[in-house]
Design a protein around this motif. Structure first.
Motif, PDB file in Angstrom:
ATOM      1  N   ARG A  90      -4.728  16.235   6.534  1.00 39.94           N
ATOM      2  CA  ARG A  90      -3.863  15.104   6.227  1.00 39.94           C
ATOM      3  C   ARG A  90      -2.731  15.537   5.304  1.00 39.94           C
ATOM      4  O   ARG A  90      -2.923  16.381   4.433  1.00 39.94           O
ATOM      5  CB  ARG A  90      -4.657  13.969   5.579  1.00 39.94           C
ATOM      6  CG  ARG A  90      -5.691  13.360   6.502  1.00 39.94           C
ATOM      7  CD  ARG A  90      -6.358  12.151   5.874  1.00 39.94           C
ATOM      8  NE  ARG A  90      -7.399  11.608   6.707  1.00 39.94           N
ATOM      9  CZ  ARG A  90      -7.213  10.763   7.710  1.00 39.94           C
ATOM     10  NH1 ARG A  90      -5.977  10.364   7.995  1.00 39.94           N
ATOM     11  NH2 ARG A  90      -8.216  10.315   8.416  1.00 39.94           N
ATOM     12  N   TYR A  91      -1.590  14.900   5.517  1.00 34.63           N
ATOM     13  CA  TYR A  91      -0.398  15.154   4.693  1.00 34.63           C
ATOM     14  C   TYR A  91       0.112  13.840   4.130  1.00 34.63           C
ATOM     15  O   TYR A  91       0.199  12.830   4.841  1.00 34.63           O
ATOM     16  CB  TYR A  91       0.704  15.809   5.532  1.00 34.63           C
ATOM     17  CG  TYR A  91       2.001  16.013   4.763  1.00 34.63           C
ATOM     18  CD1 TYR A  91       2.250  17.195   4.095  1.00 34.63           C
ATOM     19  CD2 TYR A  91       2.958  14.988   4.696  1.00 34.63           C
ATOM     20  CE1 TYR A  91       3.429  17.368   3.370  1.00 34.63           C
ATOM     21  CE2 TYR A  91       4.131  15.161   3.977  1.00 34.63           C
ATOM     22  CZ  TYR A  91       4.355  16.351   3.315  1.00 34.63           C
ATOM     23  OH  TYR A  91       5.517  16.522   2.599  1.00 34.63           O
ATOM     24  N   ILE A  92       0.457  13.837   2.845  1.00 35.11           N
ATOM     25  CA  ILE A  92       1.176  12.736   2.200  1.00 35.11           C
ATOM     26  C   ILE A  92       2.291  13.356   1.371  1.00 35.11           C
ATOM     27  O   ILE A  92       2.033  14.238   0.552  1.00 35.11           O
ATOM     28  CB  ILE A  92       0.265  11.900   1.285  1.00 35.11           C
ATOM     29  CG1 ILE A  92      -0.864  11.249   2.085  1.00 35.11           C
ATOM     30  CG2 ILE A  92       1.074  10.823   0.564  1.00 35.11           C
ATOM     31  CD1 ILE A  92      -1.873  10.510   1.210  1.00 35.11           C
ATOM     32  N   GLY A  93       3.512  12.933   1.581  1.00 27.97           N
ATOM     33  CA  GLY A  93       4.613  13.524   0.831  1.00 27.97           C
ATOM     34  C   GLY A  93       5.937  12.894   1.185  1.00 27.97           C
ATOM     35  O   GLY A  93       6.006  11.752   1.644  1.00 27.97           O
ATOM     36  N   LYS A  94       6.999  13.674   1.017  1.00 32.23           N
ATOM     37  CA  LYS A  94       8.349  13.171   1.257  1.00 32.23           C
ATOM     38  C   LYS A  94       9.063  13.915   2.382  1.00 32.23           C
ATOM     39  O   LYS A  94      10.192  13.557   2.723  1.00 32.23           O
ATOM     40  CB  LYS A  94       9.175  13.273  -0.027  1.00 32.23           C
ATOM     41  CG  LYS A  94       8.630  12.425  -1.170  1.00 32.23           C
ATOM     42  CD  LYS A  94       9.508  12.518  -2.407  1.00 32.23           C
ATOM     43  CE  LYS A  94       8.962  11.644  -3.537  1.00 32.23           C
ATOM     44  NZ  LYS A  94       9.795  11.714  -4.761  1.00 32.23           N
ATOM     45  N   SER A  95       8.433  14.934   2.951  1.00 29.61           N
ATOM     46  CA  SER A  95       9.117  15.783   3.923  1.00 29.61           C
ATOM     47  C   SER A  95       8.371  15.826   5.254  1.00 29.61           C
ATOM     48  O   SER A  95       7.295  16.418   5.353  1.00 29.61           O
ATOM     49  CB  SER A  95       9.265  17.211   3.360  1.00 29.61           C
ATOM     50  OG  SER A  95       9.778  18.085   4.335  1.00 29.61           O
ATOM     51  N   SER A 146       0.818  -1.212   0.000  1.00 33.51           N
ATOM     52  CA  SER A 146       0.000   0.000   0.000  1.00 33.51           C
ATOM     53  C   SER A 146       0.851   1.259   0.000  1.00 33.51           C
ATOM     54  O   SER A 146       0.422   2.311  -0.476  1.00 33.51           O
ATOM     55  CB  SER A 146      -0.952   0.001   1.207  1.00 33.51           C
ATOM     56  OG  SER A 146      -0.251  -0.230   2.405  1.00 33.51           O
ATOM     57  N   LEU A 147       2.083   1.158   0.505  1.00 35.88           N
ATOM     58  CA  LEU A 147       2.992   2.303   0.455  1.00 35.88           C
ATOM     59  C   LEU A 147       3.351   2.655  -0.985  1.00 35.88           C
ATOM     60  O   LEU A 147       3.372   3.826  -1.364  1.00 35.88           O
ATOM     61  CB  LEU A 147       4.259   1.995   1.255  1.00 35.88           C
ATOM     62  CG  LEU A 147       5.444   2.958   1.114  1.00 35.88           C
ATOM     63  CD1 LEU A 147       5.075   4.367   1.559  1.00 35.88           C
ATOM     64  CD2 LEU A 147       6.649   2.454   1.920  1.00 35.88           C
ATOM     65  N   MET A 148       3.579   1.656  -1.810  1.00 36.19           N
ATOM     66  CA  MET A 148       4.051   1.894  -3.166  1.00 36.19           C
ATOM     67  C   MET A 148       2.923   1.988  -4.193  1.00 36.19           C
ATOM     68  O   MET A 148       3.112   2.523  -5.282  1.00 36.19           O
ATOM     69  CB  MET A 148       5.017   0.773  -3.585  1.00 36.19           C
ATOM     70  CG  MET A 148       6.235   0.634  -2.674  1.00 36.19           C
ATOM     71  SD  MET A 148       7.140   2.191  -2.407  1.00 36.19           S
ATOM     72  CE  MET A 148       7.663   2.555  -4.081  1.00 36.19           C
ATOM     73  N   SER A 149       1.749   1.481  -3.874  1.00 36.44           N
ATOM     74  CA  SER A 149       0.650   1.440  -4.833  1.00 36.44           C
ATOM     75  C   SER A 149       0.148   2.841  -5.189  1.00 36.44           C
ATOM     76  O   SER A 149       0.077   3.732  -4.341  1.00 36.44           O
ATOM     77  CB  SER A 149      -0.509   0.619  -4.262  1.00 36.44           C
ATOM     78  OG  SER A 149      -1.659   0.721  -5.087  1.00 36.44           O
ATOM     79  N   VAL A 150      -0.242   3.017  -6.472  1.00 40.39           N
ATOM     80  CA  VAL A 150      -0.839   4.292  -6.899  1.00 40.39           C
ATOM     81  C   VAL A 150      -2.202   4.493  -6.244  1.00 40.39           C
ATOM     82  O   VAL A 150      -2.710   5.611  -6.177  1.00 40.39           O
ATOM     83  CB  VAL A 150      -0.982   4.355  -8.430  1.00 40.39           C
ATOM     84  CG1 VAL A 150       0.372   4.373  -9.091  1.00 40.39           C
ATOM     85  CG2 VAL A 150      -1.828   3.192  -8.951  1.00 40.39           C
ATOM     86  N   HIS A 151      -2.802   3.395  -5.766  1.00 38.68           N
ATOM     87  CA  HIS A 151      -4.077   3.483  -5.056  1.00 38.68           C
ATOM     88  C   HIS A 151      -3.863   3.634  -3.541  1.00 38.68           C
ATOM     89  O   HIS A 151      -4.837   3.675  -2.785  1.00 38.68           O
ATOM     90  CB  HIS A 151      -4.926   2.250  -5.346  1.00 38.68           C
ATOM     91  CG  HIS A 151      -5.207   2.053  -6.805  1.00 38.68           C
ATOM     92  ND1 HIS A 151      -5.979   2.921  -7.539  1.00 38.68           N
ATOM     93  CD2 HIS A 151      -4.776   1.097  -7.669  1.00 38.68           C
ATOM     94  CE1 HIS A 151      -6.036   2.509  -8.796  1.00 38.68           C
ATOM     95  NE2 HIS A 151      -5.309   1.405  -8.908  1.00 38.68           N
ATOM     96  N   GLY A 152      -2.610   3.674  -3.134  1.00 38.30           N
ATOM     97  CA  GLY A 152      -2.271   3.884  -1.732  1.00 38.30           C
ATOM     98  C   GLY A 152      -1.533   5.196  -1.561  1.00 38.30           C
ATOM     99  O   GLY A 152      -2.059   6.265  -1.894  1.00 38.30           O
ATOM    100  N   LEU A 153      -0.286   5.124  -1.114  1.00 32.09           N
ATOM    101  CA  LEU A 153       0.504   6.330  -0.874  1.00 32.09           C
ATOM    102  C   LEU A 153       1.362   6.725  -2.065  1.00 32.09           C
ATOM    103  O   LEU A 153       2.042   7.756  -2.016  1.00 32.09           O
ATOM    104  CB  LEU A 153       1.382   6.139   0.371  1.00 32.09           C
ATOM    105  CG  LEU A 153       0.634   5.886   1.689  1.00 32.09           C
ATOM    106  CD1 LEU A 153       1.618   5.688   2.819  1.00 32.09           C
ATOM    107  CD2 LEU A 153      -0.321   7.027   2.007  1.00 32.09           C
ATOM    108  N   GLY A 176       4.151   5.706  -3.136  1.00 33.46           N
ATOM    109  CA  GLY A 176       5.587   5.791  -2.877  1.00 33.46           C
ATOM    110  C   GLY A 176       6.001   6.925  -1.968  1.00 33.46           C
ATOM    111  O   GLY A 176       7.193   7.099  -1.690  1.00 33.46           O
ATOM    112  N   HIS A 177       5.054   7.731  -1.483  1.00 35.44           N
ATOM    113  CA  HIS A 177       5.394   8.833  -0.569  1.00 35.44           C
ATOM    114  C   HIS A 177       5.593   8.275   0.840  1.00 35.44           C
ATOM    115  O   HIS A 177       4.659   7.694   1.415  1.00 35.44           O
ATOM    116  CB  HIS A 177       4.282   9.881  -0.575  1.00 35.44           C
ATOM    117  CG  HIS A 177       4.139  10.587  -1.891  1.00 35.44           C
ATOM    118  ND1 HIS A 177       3.174  10.254  -2.806  1.00 35.44           N
ATOM    119  CD2 HIS A 177       4.852  11.599  -2.449  1.00 35.44           C
ATOM    120  CE1 HIS A 177       3.283  11.031  -3.865  1.00 35.44           C
ATOM    121  NE2 HIS A 177       4.301  11.854  -3.677  1.00 35.44           N
TER     122      HIS A 177
END
Length: 309
Positions: A261-266, A202-209, A211-212
Motif C-alpha cells: 500500500r502507498y499513501i503520499g503525494k506523488s 477521512s481524506l484530511m483526518s489524522v486517523h485517515g489519510l 491530507g495525503h
C-alpha cells in the motif's frame, strides 16, 4: 473525446461494456478475441517473447461524469497469460451541485468481472484514476480463480487535482476488490477482500489519510503456496525499492501472495514502487522482467535496474 464542459451538459449517461477472452494457441502464445461498445475500445495487442499477450483498453470519452457506467468482463482460458492496462489515466468529473434535478450528485461506476481457468496468469495494471472536486466514483473488481491460477492488480487514485488546489470536498471514492478461489470439490474460499471508502473528512483526518491525496494498492495472489523464507526474501527486496521515494509505503504477506500500500503525494512515486514490485514478483517466479507499456509515462524501469542485487 468529451471535454469536462461537454460531459456535464450531456443529458444521458454513457454505458460502456467490454468483453474479452484470452486463449493459448498451438505455439504457446496467448491471443485475444472480444469487443467493446463506446466509449470503450480495445487497442492493438502485443505478444511478448514469453507468449504473454499485452492488451491496452482505451476510454475514448476522456473521463466519467455522473451516471456513467463501465463494465469490463475478462475471461482467461486454460494456460493463457495476459497483461491488461489502460491507455491513459481515468478522470472522474464532479457531479455534486452540478444538476438542479440531483444537486446531491450522481455516482459513476466501473464494474470489472474476471474469470480465470487453470494455469492462467493475469496482470491487471490500469493507469491511475484522478478524482475531480465533488466527484462520486465507485469501482468493483471481482475475481474468480482456479487453484493453480495467478492474479495481480495495481490501483492508484489521486483524490482531487492538488496542482489546481482542489480536494474532494463533497466527493467520495469507493473501491471493492474481491478475489475468490475454487477449492476441492465445490468448495470456494476468499483469497482477499478489500473495501475502501474515502470522503473529504477521512481524506484530511489524522486517523485517515492525513491530507495525503494519493492512495495505491498492489495485490499479487500466487498460483501456489510459497515457502515462508522465499516470501520474506521477496518482501525485504520490495522494502529496499522504497529508497528515494516519497510517501508512506507498507507491504506484507497474505495467505498466498503479497499486498503493498502507498499513501503520499506523488502518483509517480506510487507507480515507481509498484512497477518495482511487479518486476520482483516476475523474478520470484523465474519469469522474464516486464517491459514498460509503450503508452505509459516514461518511468519505473531505471529504478528497478538500479536496485537490482
Amino acid at each position: 473525446m468529451r471535454s469536462e464542459a461537454t460531459a456535464n451538459n450531456s443529458n444521458k449517461p454513457w454505458v460502456g461494456r467490454c468483453s474479452v477472452e484470452f486463449l493459448q494457441d498451438k505455439h504457446n502464445k496467448t491471443r485475444h478475441q472480444g469487443g467493446c461498445n463506446a466509449p470503450l475500445k480495445l487497442m492493438g495487442s502485443k505478444v511478448h517473447k514469453d507468449g504473454r499477450c499485452e492488451l491496452p483498453i482505451l476510454h475514448t470519452a476522456g473521463g466519467l461524469v455522473g451516471g456513467d457506467e463501465l463494465e469490463i468482463n475478462i475471461n482467461l482460458k486454460k494456460n493463457s497469460k495476459s497483461t491488461i492496462s489502460t491507455v491513459a489515466a481515468q478522470k472522474i468529473y464532479g457531479s455534486v451541485k452540478r444538476s438542479r434535478i440531483k444537486p446531491e450528485g450522481t455516482w459513476c461506476k466501473q464494474t470489472i468481472l474476471i474469470n480465470q481457468e487453470e494455469k492462467t496468469d493475469l496482470e491487471w495494471l490500469p493507469q491511475e484514476t484522478i478524482m475531480y472536486e465533488n466527484s462520486l466514483y465507485e469501482q468493483e473488481v471481482t475475481v474468480q480463480l482456479e487453484p493453480n491460477s495467478s492474479f495481480m492488480s495495481m490501483d492508484i487514485v489521486r483524490l482531487g487535482r492538488t496542482a489546481a488546489s482542489e480536494s474532494l470536498k463533497q466527493g467520495k471514492w469507493r473501491s471493492s476488490l474481491k478475489i475468490k478461489r475454487k477449492g476441492l470439490g465445490e468448495t470456494n474460499y476468499w483469497e482477499y477482500i478489500d473495501r475502501t471508502e474515502v470522503s473529504q473528512e477521512s481524506l484530511m483526518s489524522v486517523h485517515g489519510l492525513g491530507g495525503h491525496p494519493v492512495v495505491g494498492c498492489f495485490v499479487w495472489v500466487a498460483a501456489t503456496m510459497t515457502e515462508e523464507a522465499k516470501i520474506l526474501s521477496l518482501l525485504n527486496s520490495i522494502r529496499i525499492d522504497r529508497n528515494g521515494l516519497s510517501g508512506q509505503m507498507r507491504c506484507g504477506q497474505i495467505r498466498q501472495g503479497i499486498v503493498a500500500r502507498y499513501i503520499g503525494k506523488s502518483s509517480r512515486d506510487a507507480r515507481q514502487w509498484f512497477t518495482c514490485i511487479w518486476n520482483r514478483t516476475r523474478k520470484h517466479r523465474n519469469m522474464i522482467s516486464p517491459e514498460m507499456p509503450r503508452y505509459w509515462p516514461l518511468q519505473g524501469e531505471a529504478l528497478w535496474v538500479k536496485n537490482e542485487p
